[in-house]
Design an enzyme around this catalytic site. Structure first.
Site, mmCIF file in Angstrom:
data_model
loop_
_atom_site.group_PDB
_atom_site.id
_atom_site.type_symbol
_atom_site.label_atom_id
_atom_site.label_comp_id
_atom_site.label_asym_id
_atom_site.label_seq_id
_atom_site.Cartn_x
_atom_site.Cartn_y
_atom_site.Cartn_z
ATOM 1 N N MET A 15 -10.608 -35.465 39.984
ATOM 2 C CA MET A 15 -11.000 -36.781 39.483
ATOM 3 C C MET A 15 -12.161 -37.336 40.294
ATOM 4 O O MET A 15 -12.272 -37.098 41.490
ATOM 5 C CB MET A 15 -9.825 -37.766 39.558
ATOM 6 N N GLY A 16 -13.004 -38.081 39.618
ATOM 7 C CA GLY A 16 -14.091 -38.797 40.264
ATOM 8 C C GLY A 16 -14.619 -39.835 39.299
ATOM 9 O O GLY A 16 -14.854 -39.524 38.129
ATOM 10 N N GLY A 62 -14.475 -39.431 35.181
ATOM 11 C CA GLY A 62 -13.031 -39.422 34.946
ATOM 12 C C GLY A 62 -12.313 -38.243 35.553
ATOM 13 O O GLY A 62 -12.353 -38.023 36.757
ATOM 14 N N PHE A 63 -11.665 -37.414 34.700
ATOM 15 C CA PHE A 63 -10.785 -36.353 35.202
ATOM 16 C C PHE A 63 -11.111 -35.029 34.529
ATOM 17 O O PHE A 63 -11.696 -34.988 33.440
ATOM 18 C CB PHE A 63 -9.319 -36.706 34.942
ATOM 19 N N ALA A 64 -10.705 -33.941 35.188
ATOM 20 C CA ALA A 64 -10.867 -32.591 34.636
ATOM 21 C C ALA A 64 -9.589 -31.814 34.907
ATOM 22 O O ALA A 64 -9.274 -31.497 36.058
ATOM 23 C CB ALA A 64 -12.063 -31.896 35.265
ATOM 24 N N CYS A 88 -14.061 -29.872 45.633
ATOM 25 C CA CYS A 88 -13.936 -31.247 46.130
ATOM 26 C C CYS A 88 -14.174 -31.338 47.635
ATOM 27 O O CYS A 88 -13.806 -32.330 48.279
ATOM 28 C CB CYS A 88 -12.578 -31.849 45.768
#
Length: 239
Positions: A161-162, A173-175, A191
């Site tokens: 997430m970022g 958002g998210f992956a 990350c």
């Protein structure tokens, strides 16, 4: 407060094209908020949620370290991957086919004005979705995202997430790795966190492939419940 969210499933779409589209939606909401403040009006601000799969791409957040990409651009070209420095938080991450990427572009004034709560809700959406598949996913203290076997030598990340936020409007958002090719994660330090593995839902379930549409449906159900939101104008297969 407007808790309706316009959902768009973009299918397989180039990262830069999607980023530009996000920026367009993000700016339009902020511009409307500025207009409301200047003119004393109360025009309703919209909310968006983009679902997408990207061709192979690596992205580096604004606080990221370039050394966490372990190969040069020639290797990325050979792998059919692109690279971008972008304006979200976090370090380096990978997107590719078999991964569900979600970009909620929300005016948090419509929900709650708390970025930490927002991130925890995104994590909870994924944790609840994985629980539907019998997996005990959890948070790892100080490391945004969703993990398995936290606190053990086998800790592995399944969802990165970022986000970026301005005037309480979110983007990025998210992956979530569903059927992702995990070999692409070997080209970076995911990350920026050394010594921890990455996994995918199909690997954890011992399946060749997991139904992506079903996972999307479960994610959206939990998101809707957590945010007390209603999705509109979406593909009926997802709603």
């Amino acid at each position: 407060m407007n808790k309706r969210i316009l959902l768009e499933d973009l299918g397989l779409k180039d990262y830069k094209d999607t980023w530009d589209y996000q920026e367009q939606l993000f700016k339009s909401i902020i511009d409307l908020k500025i207009k409301n403040r200047r003119e004393g009006s109360q025009l309703e601000t919209p909310n968006h949620f983009l679902l997408v799969e990207h061709p192979h791409v690596y992205t580096l957040g604004k606080s990221g370290d370039m050394d966490n990409l372990l190969v040069d651009e020639n290797v990325l070209t050979e792998k059919g991957a692109k690279f971008y420095k972008i304006n979200r938080g976090g370090d380096i991450t990978y997107h590719g086919p078999g991964q569900i990427v979600g970009y909620p572009i929300l005016d948090l004034d419509n929900f709650f004005t708390d970025i930490h709560k927002y991130l925890r809700f995104l994590e909870e959406m994924v944790i609840l979705t994985l629980a539907d598949y019998g997996l005990n996913a959890e948070r790892s203290e100080g490391e945004t995202g969703v993990w398995l076997d936290v606190g053990t030598p086998f800790a592995r990340k399944i969802c990165a997430m970022g986000v970026r936020a301005s005037r309480w409007v979110t983007m990025h958002g998210f992956a979530l790795n569903v059927n992702a090719d995990l070999g692409y994660f070997d080209l970076m330090i995911p990350c920026g966190i050394k010594g921890k593995a990455v996994t995918s839902l199909n690997v954890e379930l011992g399946k060749k492939e997991v139904d992506m549409a079903e996972v999307k449906q479960r994610l959206l159900k939990h998101f809707s419940n957590l945010f007390e939101a209603e999705f509109q104008s979406c593909d009926q297969q997802l709603c």
